[in-house]
Design an enzyme around this catalytic site. Structure first.
Site, mmCIF file in Angstrom:
data_model
loop_
_atom_site.group_PDB
_atom_site.id
_atom_site.type_symbol
_atom_site.label_atom_id
_atom_site.label_comp_id
_atom_site.label_asym_id
_atom_site.label_seq_id
_atom_site.Cartn_x
_atom_site.Cartn_y
_atom_site.Cartn_z
ATOM 1 N N CYS A 134 0.844 -1.193 0.000
ATOM 2 C CA CYS A 134 0.000 0.000 0.000
ATOM 3 C C CYS A 134 0.886 1.253 0.000
ATOM 4 O O CYS A 134 1.679 1.442 -0.901
ATOM 5 C CB CYS A 134 -0.957 -0.050 1.189
ATOM 6 S SG CYS A 134 -2.174 1.281 1.258
ATOM 7 N N ASP A 189 -7.956 -1.020 -8.806
ATOM 8 C CA ASP A 189 -7.560 -0.304 -7.601
ATOM 9 C C ASP A 189 -7.821 1.195 -7.791
ATOM 10 O O ASP A 189 -7.223 1.818 -8.670
ATOM 11 C CB ASP A 189 -6.069 -0.541 -7.343
ATOM 12 C CG ASP A 189 -5.603 -0.015 -5.998
ATOM 13 O OD1 ASP A 189 -6.278 0.855 -5.426
ATOM 14 O OD2 ASP A 189 -4.550 -0.469 -5.535
ATOM 15 N N HIS A 221 -7.373 -3.837 -3.647
ATOM 16 C CA HIS A 221 -6.345 -3.120 -2.914
ATOM 17 C C HIS A 221 -6.273 -3.669 -1.486
ATOM 18 O O HIS A 221 -7.285 -3.740 -0.786
ATOM 19 C CB HIS A 221 -6.662 -1.623 -2.876
ATOM 20 C CG HIS A 221 -5.647 -0.818 -2.130
ATOM 21 N ND1 HIS A 221 -4.481 -0.388 -2.707
ATOM 22 C CD2 HIS A 221 -5.610 -0.403 -0.844
ATOM 23 C CE1 HIS A 221 -3.767 0.275 -1.807
ATOM 24 N NE2 HIS A 221 -4.439 0.275 -0.669
#
Length: 251
Positions: A134, A189, A221
């Site tokens: 992330c 995403d 995600h």
């Protein structure tokens, strides 16, 4: 898999002391180093478990609390399982911290993390790898760009905002990266639309960076994070295979 030992450590930085978690094979033998960058939820049991798994494959893994300027981990109490209903309240606290961690700051911090690893008796001499998830995936790029002599491999998974119009956009670090790069993008995403994926790959190609970029079809995600609703076992196991393969080629 070998036996693993996990230890809490403190790392002096220019701006204070970063608390961190170090996982390493239990025999105490120096092993190739991996600097592991957190997702937005931070240093927590799940991230430690991921570090333990990587250490079990034969690596010394350092997971710093990237939010150390705001306190020791955990920065806030998190539920054992982070479901969608909990996310708005969590991000109300954490998102400002994410935005505050600029490329300039992560480069400064990475100097300290890499110095600590270089001096550790549990980390083998030579270059290390940096992997991130992330927001951590995004931060691997300025780290590798600032330390081309120290970073031999870069791995990022479900990264977001890899390409922006800002002068410090993460993708611009490609011009300075000498490491081999692997990124596993999440499918559909919102933090990384198809045009950004394309521009990111183009930047790596233009810079002559050895790289592989793949989109994990059907994975959202956050697909590697087993303590969240986004977790996808198939995508996560694919990520482990890709990461370990990259590390084997590197070391």
């Amino acid at each position: 898999m070998t036996s693993v030992q996990g230890t809490a450590v403190d790392i002096p930085t220019e701006d204070g002391v970063a608390d961190a978690y170090l996982a390493h094979p239990g025999d105490g033998t120096p092993r190739p180093g991996v600097l592991l960058y957190q997702d937005a939820f931070g240093l927590r049991p799940h991230l430690m478990a991921m570090a333990d798994r990587l250490a079990g494959a034969g690596y010394s893994v350092l997971v710093p609390n990237l939010f150390y300027r705001h306190g020791r981990a955990p920065i806030m109490e998190l539920p054992e399982f982070i479901d969608p209903a909990a996310r708005p309240e969590i991000f109300e606290t954490l998102y400002p911290l994410v935005l505050a961690l600029t490329p300039e700051l992560i480069v400064r911090d990475s100097d300290a993390y890499l110095r600590w690893m270089q001096e550790s008796a549990l980390v083998a001499d030579g270059p290390v790898a940096v992997a991130g998830y992330c927001m951590g995936a995004r931060l691997t790029l300025p780290t590798a760009g600032a330390h081309p002599d120290r970073i031999a491999a870069v791995a990022g998974f479900h990264g977001s905002r890899l390409v922006t119009d800002a002068p410090d956009s993460p993708h611009l670090a490609a011009a300075h990266i000498t490491a081999e790069v692997y990124f596993g993008h999440a499918d559909n995403d919102p933090g990384l639309p198809p045009e950004q994926i394309e521009r990111f790959a183009e930047a790596l190609t233009a810079a002559g960076v050895r790289h592989t970029c793949e989109v994990y079809a059907g994975s959202e995600h956050g697909y590697t994070q087993a303590d969240t609703a986004a977790y996808d076992e198939k995508g996560s196991e694919r990520h482990w295979a890709a990461l370990l393969d990259l590390l084997k080629r590197t070391f």
